[in-house]
Structure formats: structure tokens, C-alpha cells
Write an enzyme that holds these catalytic residues in place. Structure first.
Site, mmCIF file in Angstrom:
data_model
loop_
_atom_site.group_PDB
_atom_site.id
_atom_site.type_symbol
_atom_site.label_atom_id
_atom_site.label_comp_id
_atom_site.label_asym_id
_atom_site.label_seq_id
_atom_site.Cartn_x
_atom_site.Cartn_y
_atom_site.Cartn_z
ATOM 1 N N PRO A 149 21.466 -67.592 -93.128
ATOM 2 C CA PRO A 149 20.384 -68.359 -93.767
ATOM 3 C C PRO A 149 19.614 -69.201 -92.752
ATOM 4 O O PRO A 149 20.171 -69.661 -91.749
ATOM 5 C CB PRO A 149 21.129 -69.261 -94.759
ATOM 6 C CG PRO A 149 22.466 -68.623 -94.956
ATOM 7 C CD PRO A 149 22.791 -67.938 -93.672
ATOM 8 N N LYS A 159 27.373 -70.209 -86.340
ATOM 9 C CA LYS A 159 28.362 -71.220 -85.979
ATOM 10 C C LYS A 159 28.457 -72.259 -87.085
ATOM 11 O O LYS A 159 27.529 -72.446 -87.890
ATOM 12 C CB LYS A 159 28.014 -71.898 -84.643
ATOM 13 C CG LYS A 159 26.652 -72.583 -84.579
ATOM 14 C CD LYS A 159 26.630 -74.010 -85.061
ATOM 15 C CE LYS A 159 25.249 -74.655 -84.898
ATOM 16 N NZ LYS A 159 25.100 -75.930 -85.643
ATOM 17 N N GLY A 186 21.605 -75.098 -90.496
ATOM 18 C CA GLY A 186 22.496 -75.750 -89.553
ATOM 19 C C GLY A 186 23.544 -74.820 -88.993
ATOM 20 O O GLY A 186 24.562 -75.271 -88.456
ATOM 21 N N GLY A 213 21.356 -69.746 -86.530
ATOM 22 C CA GLY A 213 20.958 -68.335 -86.574
ATOM 23 C C GLY A 213 19.902 -67.963 -85.556
ATOM 24 O O GLY A 213 20.035 -66.955 -84.852
ATOM 25 N N ASP A 240 21.250 -74.967 -78.610
ATOM 26 C CA ASP A 240 22.449 -74.225 -78.992
ATOM 27 C C ASP A 240 22.573 -72.870 -78.296
ATOM 28 O O ASP A 240 23.638 -72.242 -78.361
ATOM 29 C CB ASP A 240 22.469 -73.976 -80.506
ATOM 30 C CG ASP A 240 22.605 -75.255 -81.314
ATOM 31 O OD1 ASP A 240 22.894 -76.308 -80.716
ATOM 32 O OD2 ASP A 240 22.418 -75.196 -82.544
ATOM 33 N N GLN A 276 17.273 -72.633 -91.764
ATOM 34 C CA GLN A 276 17.345 -74.071 -92.052
ATOM 35 C C GLN A 276 18.676 -74.413 -92.712
ATOM 36 O O GLN A 276 18.743 -75.137 -93.707
ATOM 37 C CB GLN A 276 16.180 -74.509 -92.936
ATOM 38 C CG GLN A 276 14.838 -74.473 -92.223
ATOM 39 C CD GLN A 276 13.740 -75.200 -92.977
ATOM 40 O OE1 GLN A 276 13.863 -75.517 -94.159
ATOM 41 N NE2 GLN A 276 12.644 -75.467 -92.294
ATOM 42 N N SER A 284 21.354 -68.042 -82.022
ATOM 43 C CA SER A 284 22.256 -66.914 -81.806
ATOM 44 C C SER A 284 21.469 -65.628 -81.578
ATOM 45 O O SER A 284 21.820 -64.816 -80.710
ATOM 46 C CB SER A 284 23.192 -66.751 -83.005
ATOM 47 O OG SER A 284 24.159 -65.762 -82.755
#
Length: 292
Positions: free
Chosen positions: A104, A12, A108, A111, A146, A106, A114
Site C-alpha cells: 500500500p 518493512k 509507512g 514501498g 530508507d 502512504q 524498496s
């Protein structure tokens, strides 16, 4: 069904991120729009009859995944998600999870959250639990703020500590995402004494008037203070006529592409070890509807 293969776990971007206050328990209150993009991890989930939860990483090599088994830390989000679902449902089955990381860390970009959401959705089906989405969201919120967003599976206006999620529709667009070599731990940003925590409350109609230019990221000034690669990344995209900002707690930055730019899709030599990708936003999470 004994296994699911190549399940996507998309990243995201935060189109904006305002910190509007702080609760007595220390959690920050925020407003943001979370947008799903096509930079994604992928996952295989296979049934185990012995009740054990195991995982391995597959690293891409020359366009192909080379599986590399490893002992995972106890706080790995995929393993924690699987164990939480197993405990909540009293399920006797186990699972082997094979994860191909592309998003990647760290950065933001959400990952880990998700991955946890995709794991919950997959195991809910693989184990034949048929738990409703609301139950999975309750489990997901215990894993990370998240996770419920990824379980819902659509772009969203997000408020509170991340638990208030209102689905929205966004126009199709492309973005360049640039991730510096160094990352940023989320706790270091939120704990910084200079963090602005009193942004004015925004409304969805205000955002809708300018979805790709609205607001700002309150975490970005702090990230620029503690990681010199963040301002370097912002400058690199600004130099190409773009309007970049940081996503989440960083360190990745992004900018919308209009299609008219003479954009250089390869990072300069000075950014060796950085990751750069042109992404499109998704119409919906590919697994949306796996739980209702």
C-alpha cells in the site's frame, strides 16, 4: 542477460520509531528498527538499447497481472533511480521497468524506497556496471532515506537521518498488518508542531531484551490526530487481544501474532476498502548479495 523477471521489493515495518532530535537543516534524527516482511511488490526489468527509461504498471486481476502502460510522473522513484544510476555510471543503455504494486502507498511500509532499491540492484547487473554496494547506497540516499536499508538487505538498527545502519537478527514471527483506506503524507507528520522530538536515546541491548515489545512510535500520536482511521485501526486490532502500533509515518498499523489468538483474518464490513494481510518477517532480502 537481457531481462530480469519477478524481482521482489519487500516492505518493512518499524518495530519502534523514536525521534531524538532535529538538525539545523530541519532533518529529524531518529532511532528505529526496520524489519523486512513478505508483503512485496515485484518488478520486471528489461534492457533497452536506445538509452531510454520507461515504465509501466501491472495491476493484479484475478491472480494474474494485467499490464497497463501509463505515463509516469517525473518524480517516480523507480524512474529516478534508473536515471540516477545511468547518469552516475555514464551508461548508454536504457531499461523498461514493469512494476506490480502490492504494498500500500502512504502506509509507512517503504514501498517506493524498496522499489527504488530493487531497481538499482537489477540495473547494476543488467547494464553490467558492477558498481559496489557503497556506491549504490550513495545514490539511494539521494532518492530517499530508507533506500540504503533495502539495498543492505537485512533487518537493521537505524539511526541518524536513516544513513546509520547496523544489521541485526530477529526471531521469526508473524504479524497482522492493517492499512486504512486513507493514507498519510510523511511531511504532514514531521512538520506538525506537536511532534515529540526529544525521546531518550535507546541502545541495541535494551531492544534485544524485548524486540517485539520495545519502545514506541513517536509519530503515532500525531497520525491519530490528523487521520481518524489510524485510531480505528489500532482499536480494531486491540479488540482482538493484540498490541498494535503504527509503522513509520503510517497509516498502516501492525501487531505481532503469537499463534494462540482466534484471529479474524478478514476485515469487518465497516472497513471496506482497507487492506489486511498476515505477514512473516524475512530472514534476509531475496536480492541480498546482488551488489557487494
Amino acid at each position: 542477460m537481457q531481462a530480469f523477471y519477478d524481482l521482489p521489493a519487500p516492505a518493512k515495518l518499524n518495530l519502534f520509531l523514536h525521534i531524538t532530535g532535529r538538525r539545523a537543516d530541519g532533518y529529524h534524527l531518529l532511532q528505529s528498527v526496520f524489519m523486512l516482511i513478505d508483503w512485496a511488490d515485484s518488478m520486471d526489468v528489461m534492457l533497452r538499447s536506445d538509452g531510454m527509461i520507461s515504465r509501466e504498471d501491472s495491476q493484479p486481476s484475478g491472480g494474474h497481472a494485467a499490464a497497463v502502460a501509463e505515463v509516469l510522473p517525473g518524480d517516480d522513484l523507480c524512474v529516478r533511480a534508473a536515471r540516477a544510476l545511468q547518469t552516475a555510471s555514464s551508461c548508454k543503455h536504457g531499461a523498461h521497468i514493469r512494476l506490480r504494486k502490492q504494498i500500500p502507498i502512504q502506509a509507512g511500509m517503504g514501498g517506493g524506497s524498496s522499489d527504488a532499491a530493487t531497481c538499482l540492484l537489477a540495473l547494476n547487473r543488467l547494464w553490467g556496471l558492477h558498481l559496489p554496494l557503497s556506491t549504490l547506497e550513495q545514490l539511494g540516499l539521494q532518492l530517499g532515506a530508507d533506500v540504503p536499508f533495502f539495498l543492505r538487505g537485512s533487518h537493521a538498527w537505524v539511526e541518524g537521518v536513516g544513513e546509520s545502519i547496523t544489521p541485526i537478527v530477529l526471531p521469526a514471527a508473524q504479524f497482522v498488518v492493517l492499512k486504512p483506506q486513507s493514507g498519510l503524507p510523511t511531511h504532514a507528520i514531521f512538520a506538525h508542531p506537536a511532534l515529540k522530538r526529544d525521546s531518550a536515546h535507546a541502545i541495541i541491548s535494551g531492544f534485544a531484551a524485548d524486540p517485539y515489545g520495545f519502545g514506541h512510535n513517536d509519530l503515532q500520536p500525531i497520525a491519530e490526530l490528523i487521520n481518524s482511521q489510524v485510531p480505528q485501526a489500532l482499536l480494531a486490532l486491540s479488540a482482538q487481544g493484540l498490541r498494535p502500533r503504527m509503522t513509520g509515518s503510517g497509516s498502516a498499523v501492525f501487531a505481532k501474532l503469537s499463534g494462540d489468538e482466534n484471529f479474524n483474518t478478514a476485515p469487518e464490513n465497516e472497513f471496506e476498502g482497507w487492506q489486511q494481510k498476515v505477514c512473516s518477517n524475512l530472514s534476509a532480502h531475496p536480492l541480498r548479495g546482488w551488489a557487494v
